[in-house]
Every structure is written in C-alpha cells, then in structure tokens.
Design a protein around this motif. Sequence first.
Motif, PDB file in Angstrom:
ATOM      1  N   PRO A  42       0.834  -1.203   0.000  1.00  0.00           N
ATOM      2  CA  PRO A  42       0.000   0.000   0.000  1.00  0.00           C
ATOM      3  C   PRO A  42       0.873   1.259   0.000  1.00  0.00           C
ATOM      4  O   PRO A  42       2.087   1.194   0.241  1.00  0.00           O
ATOM      5  CB  PRO A  42      -0.785  -0.124   1.310  1.00  0.00           C
ATOM      6  N   VAL A  43       0.245   2.384  -0.253  1.00  0.00           N
ATOM      7  CA  VAL A  43       0.939   3.665  -0.226  1.00  0.00           C
ATOM      8  C   VAL A  43       0.294   4.549   0.828  1.00  0.00           C
ATOM      9  O   VAL A  43      -0.824   4.297   1.292  1.00  0.00           O
ATOM     10  CB  VAL A  43       0.894   4.358  -1.612  1.00  0.00           C
ATOM     11  N   LYS A  44       0.987   5.599   1.208  1.00  0.00           N
ATOM     12  CA  LYS A  44       0.478   6.497   2.225  1.00  0.00           C
ATOM     13  C   LYS A  44      -0.833   7.131   1.762  1.00  0.00           C
ATOM     14  O   LYS A  44      -0.960   7.590   0.627  1.00  0.00           O
ATOM     15  CB  LYS A  44       1.514   7.593   2.496  1.00  0.00           C
ATOM     16  N   GLY A  45      -1.827   7.137   2.637  1.00  0.00           N
ATOM     17  CA  GLY A  45      -3.129   7.707   2.329  1.00  0.00           C
ATOM     18  C   GLY A  45      -4.120   6.737   1.724  1.00  0.00           C
ATOM     19  O   GLY A  45      -5.290   7.087   1.525  1.00  0.00           O
ATOM     20  N   GLU A  46      -3.708   5.515   1.435  1.00  0.00           N
ATOM     21  CA  GLU A  46      -4.612   4.534   0.825  1.00  0.00           C
ATOM     22  C   GLU A  46      -5.605   4.018   1.858  1.00  0.00           C
ATOM     23  O   GLU A  46      -5.260   3.795   3.027  1.00  0.00           O
ATOM     24  CB  GLU A  46      -3.815   3.383   0.232  1.00  0.00           C
ATOM     25  N   VAL A  47      -6.848   3.825   1.428  1.00  0.00           N
ATOM     26  CA  VAL A  47      -7.910   3.318   2.292  1.00  0.00           C
ATOM     27  C   VAL A  47      -8.417   1.997   1.726  1.00  0.00           C
ATOM     28  O   VAL A  47      -8.816   1.936   0.558  1.00  0.00           O
ATOM     29  CB  VAL A  47      -9.067   4.332   2.414  1.00  0.00           C
ATOM     30  N   ILE A  48      -8.397   0.938   2.549  1.00  0.00           N
ATOM     31  CA  ILE A  48      -8.840  -0.398   2.135  1.00  0.00           C
ATOM     32  C   ILE A  48     -10.190  -0.677   2.795  1.00  0.00           C
ATOM     33  O   ILE A  48     -10.286  -0.691   4.030  1.00  0.00           O
ATOM     34  CB  ILE A  48      -7.832  -1.478   2.544  1.00  0.00           C
ATOM     35  N   PRO A  49     -11.258  -0.882   2.016  1.00  0.00           N
ATOM     36  CA  PRO A  49     -12.562  -1.219   2.627  1.00  0.00           C
ATOM     37  C   PRO A  49     -12.597  -2.668   3.096  1.00  0.00           C
ATOM     38  O   PRO A  49     -11.935  -3.544   2.522  1.00  0.00           O
ATOM     39  CB  PRO A  49     -13.556  -0.972   1.490  1.00  0.00           C
ATOM     40  N   VAL A  50     -13.374  -2.931   4.147  1.00  0.00           N
ATOM     41  CA  VAL A  50     -13.533  -4.271   4.712  1.00  0.00           C
ATOM     42  C   VAL A  50     -15.015  -4.596   4.776  1.00  0.00           C
ATOM     43  O   VAL A  50     -15.816  -3.781   5.260  1.00  0.00           O
ATOM     44  CB  VAL A  50     -12.910  -4.360   6.126  1.00  0.00           C
ATOM     45  N   ARG A  51     -15.385  -5.767   4.278  1.00  0.00           N
ATOM     46  CA  ARG A  51     -16.769  -6.245   4.373  1.00  0.00           C
ATOM     47  C   ARG A  51     -16.734  -7.762   4.554  1.00  0.00           C
ATOM     48  O   ARG A  51     -16.251  -8.486   3.682  1.00  0.00           O
ATOM     49  CB  ARG A  51     -17.575  -5.858   3.142  1.00  0.00           C
ATOM     50  N   LEU A  52     -17.257  -8.213   5.682  1.00  0.00           N
ATOM     51  CA  LEU A  52     -17.241  -9.643   6.009  1.00  0.00           C
ATOM     52  C   LEU A  52     -18.637 -10.059   6.453  1.00  0.00           C
ATOM     53  O   LEU A  52     -19.169  -9.527   7.432  1.00  0.00           O
ATOM     54  CB  LEU A  52     -16.224  -9.921   7.115  1.00  0.00           C
ATOM     55  N   TYR A  53     -19.239 -11.028   5.746  1.00  0.00           N
ATOM     56  CA  TYR A  53     -20.565 -11.534   6.088  1.00  0.00           C
ATOM     57  C   TYR A  53     -20.414 -12.710   7.057  1.00  0.00           C
ATOM     58  O   TYR A  53     -19.814 -13.729   6.722  1.00  0.00           O
ATOM     59  CB  TYR A  53     -21.316 -11.973   4.833  1.00  0.00           C
ATOM     60  N   LEU A  54     -20.975 -12.553   8.252  1.00  0.00           N
ATOM     61  CA  LEU A  54     -20.870 -13.621   9.250  1.00  0.00           C
ATOM     62  C   LEU A  54     -21.617 -14.872   8.820  1.00  0.00           C
ATOM     63  O   LEU A  54     -21.250 -15.983   9.204  1.00  0.00           O
ATOM     64  CB  LEU A  54     -21.401 -13.122  10.590  1.00  0.00           C
ATOM     65  N   SER A  55     -22.683 -14.710   8.034  1.00  0.00           N
ATOM     66  CA  SER A  55     -23.455 -15.883   7.601  1.00  0.00           C
ATOM     67  C   SER A  55     -22.659 -16.762   6.654  1.00  0.00           C
ATOM     68  O   SER A  55     -23.021 -17.922   6.436  1.00  0.00           O
ATOM     69  CB  SER A  55     -24.750 -15.432   6.924  1.00  0.00           C
ATOM     70  N   GLY A  56     -21.580 -16.251   6.082  1.00  0.00           N
ATOM     71  CA  GLY A  56     -20.765 -17.048   5.168  1.00  0.00           C
ATOM     72  C   GLY A  56     -19.637 -17.799   5.844  1.00  0.00           C
ATOM     73  O   GLY A  56     -18.897 -18.526   5.180  1.00  0.00           O
ATOM     74  N   ILE A  57     -19.500 -17.648   7.158  1.00  0.00           N
ATOM     75  CA  ILE A  57     -18.434 -18.357   7.875  1.00  0.00           C
ATOM     76  C   ILE A  57     -18.790 -19.844   7.975  1.00  0.00           C
ATOM     77  O   ILE A  57     -19.894 -20.187   8.409  1.00  0.00           O
ATOM     78  CB  ILE A  57     -18.239 -17.758   9.280  1.00  0.00           C
TER      79      ILE A  57
END
Length: 392
Positions: A330-345
């Motif tokens: 990654p580079v400075k200032g980069e934003v990584i989105p996170v999305r995790l569905y618990l029903s898929g575990i």
Amino acid sequence: MVLFGIGDAGIKIHIEIQPTPQSMAAGTVVPINHRPSWKVTKNPFHTGLVKFAHWKDTHDHRNQRIYPGHAASAAAAAAGGVSMNSGVDGLLQYPMGTHPSLVQDEVLYTYGENEDVQGVVHLILPHGRKFEHLGVKIQFVGRVDLSQAILDGRSHHDFISLTKELQPPCTLYQSQTSIPFYFRTDAKPYESYHGRNVNVRYFVRVLVERKFLPAIKQEKDVLVQLIKHEPRLNEPIKMEVGIEECLHIEFQYQKRYYHLNDCIEGNIHFMLVRIKIKYMELAVLRRESSGDGVLNSKPGGIGQGSETGGGSVVTETQTLTRFEIMDGAPVKGEVIPVRLYLSGIPADLTPTYDSPNSRFSVRYYLNLVLVDEEDRRYFKQQEIFLWRKELG
C-alpha cells in the motif's frame, strides 16, 4: 443378551418431543436439520447449502398438516393425565410394524427462552413379554458439562433439575405404552452450546426403576436459543496501531455488537508506510475458556492450539475463517474497505458467552494481520460481541 437379569429386560424407551402447533406457527420453536458443533466445515460452500436446507425445512414444517393427536396428547399432559394406550387416537401414529425407536433422522427442535417442553414417552416391549417396574420418572435437566476438559473438581453442574412421576409401580403387558409429559419452564438462563471442552445441555431423561437392579435410562436433547436485542449503545471501533517511524495504520469498524447473520463493515487507512507489505488478511477467531478461574483469567494466545492458565483454566482458540483483503504494497493515504458476512463463515456461530455460571466463556475476535516481504507478521486483535436475533 441379558446376563443374570442385568440389562434392559427387552424394554425400549423412546422419547418424542412434540412442540405445539401454536409455538411452531409463532416461530418460538423452530426445527433444525443438524446438531450444532464447534468444528469448522472444510468446504465453505457447504455452509450455504446447509442454511438453504434449514430454511426449506423450517417452511415445510410450518406448512405441514398438524394432526389432532399432537394437541390431544399435549392437553392431556398439561392437565396431569397419564395415558396408557397402544396406537390409539391422540398419539402420533407410526407405519405398521415400525416402532418409534426405529424411526431415523428425527427432527431436532430449537426452543425459545420461555417455551414449555412437552412430548410423549413410548415404552416398547417385545410381543408376548411383560415387564414389572417400580415406577417411571421423567426429568428435565439443564447442565454445564466440563467432562471433556482435564480439570479438577466436579465435571458438571446442573442449573435446572425438574422431576415428575409418569407412572406408579405396575406391570406392563402391552407391546407399546405411550405416556405424555409436560414441563413448564419459565426461564432458561443459558443458550445451548457444544464446544471443544464444554457443553451446555438441556435434556429430557426417563428413568424406569427396577427391583434390585439399576434403573433403565434414556435421554433426549433439546436445544435452547436466547433471542436478544441490539444494545442501545453500539459505538464504532476506532484504533490506531503501528511501529514507530515505520508503519502507522488507523482502522475503523462500524460497530462493536453484531447479530449472527450480520455484516462486518469498516475500513483501514494507511497513515504511514515505510516497510514493504506483501499482503494483509482478516481472520475471525473464537476463544473458548473453561474452568474455575474464568472470571479472573485474561484472554490470550493466537491461532490454533490450547493453553492452561492459572486457576485451572483451559483455553482453546479456533480460526473460523480468514480472507485476504489486500495483495501488494500500500501507499500512504490509501484506504482499504472491509466487508465480512458472518453468515458465510463455515462454522456454527454462537452468541458471546460472558462466564455463564462462572464456568466458561466464549469470545470472538477480529484479527488483522500484515505480512511483509521478509515474512514478518504484524497483527492487531479486537474483540467483537455477537448476539442472536432469531431462532435457527
């Protein structure tokens, strides 16, 4: 074979759980098609198939025809009456020549917190035989079972113990004797749990007393699930972590409390990056602690394995799922989105248990891991709290 009169003397006990049609229609009792387990499914696609089958079974049971016998036997049990009939109206009928003990793939029911437990006990004898007993009793037990853990002291603790007499001493001559039962249970304090080292069980036990011999026993498990509501105060999780003058990360999750079918959403903001990161992954951990010192124990340990802390506490940590959320530097200032569905575990999630009866606890964590090009791992762990929104 019965040796010197020791054995079941040919009698078979079958316990049949029969929820009322009203409870089924209201959704306070729900059938499920598998017994929950602590194990993680190796095939992630299996989770979706199981949940689709559960949805289909639930709707099929709600729409199926309800026979008058269910209501009749339940009403008789609630009134305190005892029925001794073989294949009569008012009890569930089975195909000719098939005893209830031979019926496979029975439905397992999940009960709500305040639902009463009722059903029918079938005592089955070989044709032409008789059986003399000193009374038939039935018990409804709620138990925290620690027998799977290597601990000192008692292996189990009963927090509910109700007993009723189903039948006085007599001699049975009929090939099948069916007796309804009914337990009024105002509150069930804990949810059923099947863990690595600890189990929370609710079960119905039938005891047939005999002269000079131990009682004949048979048990039937009943699952209990507790529906909760989202806390009014559900603040987002905000944390800043890093290595001085090398790495500075700010991550944020939208909330701290999630229901079992919720979606975890957030983002990771790279404020300073001076090391070469190869990839980043997010894992969901489940930590089960059991023993007498659970209240005083501090969570610890990462990954698979077990450890024993002070106060005879045994801790097991499982990685339920992990997935890669970034590949490359990654580079400075980069934003990584996170999305995790618990029903898929691919595992049976449970609510967070905060030291029920001071015997065990079950907690869940989000584990964020960064790996650099030299395979050094940097991680940050954050606890989340799970609660149950609906039965099933």
